[in-house]
Write a protein that holds these residues in place. Structure first.
Motif, PDB file in Angstrom:
ATOM      1  N   SER A  53     -25.642 -28.959  -5.093  1.00 28.05           N
ATOM      2  CA  SER A  53     -26.375 -27.277  -4.663  1.00 28.05           C
ATOM      3  C   SER A  53     -25.521 -26.630  -4.203  1.00 28.05           C
ATOM      4  CB  SER A  53     -27.795 -28.439  -3.909  1.00 28.05           C
ATOM      5  OG  SER A  53     -26.727 -27.783  -2.612  1.00 28.05           O
ATOM      6  N   LEU A  83     -26.053 -22.477  -5.684  1.00 30.73           N
ATOM      7  CA  LEU A  83     -26.182 -21.987  -4.994  1.00 30.73           C
ATOM      8  C   LEU A  83     -25.359 -20.498  -4.764  1.00 30.73           C
ATOM      9  CD1 LEU A  83     -28.932 -23.930  -2.782  1.00 30.73           C
ATOM     10  CD2 LEU A  83     -29.283 -21.669  -4.225  1.00 30.73           C
ATOM     11  N   ARG A  85     -25.904 -18.706  -1.386  1.00 30.69           N
ATOM     12  CA  ARG A  85     -26.885 -17.422  -1.094  1.00 30.69           C
ATOM     13  C   ARG A  85     -27.901 -18.831  -0.749  1.00 30.69           C
ATOM     14  NH1 ARG A  85     -24.510 -16.349  -6.508  1.00 30.69           N
ATOM     15  NH2 ARG A  85     -25.260 -17.865  -8.030  1.00 30.69           N
ATOM     16  N   ARG A  86     -29.700 -18.536  -0.659  1.00 28.58           N
ATOM     17  CA  ARG A  86     -30.261 -19.211  -0.489  1.00 28.58           C
ATOM     18  C   ARG A  86     -31.089 -19.444  -1.148  1.00 28.58           C
ATOM     19  NH1 ARG A  86     -29.849 -21.479   4.471  1.00 28.58           N
ATOM     20  NH2 ARG A  86     -31.965 -21.554   4.829  1.00 28.58           N
ATOM     21  N   GLU A  87     -31.383 -18.419  -2.107  1.00 30.88           N
ATOM     22  CA  GLU A  87     -32.114 -18.284  -3.627  1.00 30.88           C
ATOM     23  C   GLU A  87     -31.309 -17.733  -4.486  1.00 30.88           C
ATOM     24  OE1 GLU A  87     -34.843 -15.520  -3.806  1.00 30.88           O
ATOM     25  OE2 GLU A  87     -35.538 -17.054  -1.761  1.00 30.88           O
ATOM     26  N   ARG A 124     -34.844 -22.085  -4.220  1.00 26.58           N
ATOM     27  CA  ARG A 124     -34.613 -21.805  -2.507  1.00 26.58           C
ATOM     28  C   ARG A 124     -34.006 -22.831  -2.360  1.00 26.58           C
ATOM     29  NH1 ARG A 124     -38.445 -20.134   1.143  1.00 26.58           N
ATOM     30  NH2 ARG A 124     -40.515 -21.639   0.084  1.00 26.58           N
TER      31      ARG A 124
END
Length: 60
Positions: free
Chosen positions: A27, A31, A34-36, A49
């Motif tokens: 993941s 990502l 980033r958070r989303e 997210r």
């Protein structure tokens, strides 16, 4: 074999049937800090997210 390339076994998915080999992508690689992010699937957009409790949520 590292965690990213190890075969996913059916027991990993809480089943005791066949061994299945599927590709795994970290993941963090998706990502990239980033958070989303948005994922385009055909003509649809989905939001992936990362929550404060470190869970992933995919919404349309």
């Amino acid at each position: 074999m590292n965690e990213m390339t190890r075969p996913l076994r059916a027991s990993d998915a809480q089943s005791d049937r066949l061994e299945v080999t599927l590709p795994a992508i970290e993941s963090a690689a998706l990502l990239q800090g980033r958070r989303e992010l948005m994922i385009r699937h055909g003509v649809e957009l989905y939001r992936l997210r990362l929550t404060a409790s470190n869970k992933l949520i995919l919404t349309k």
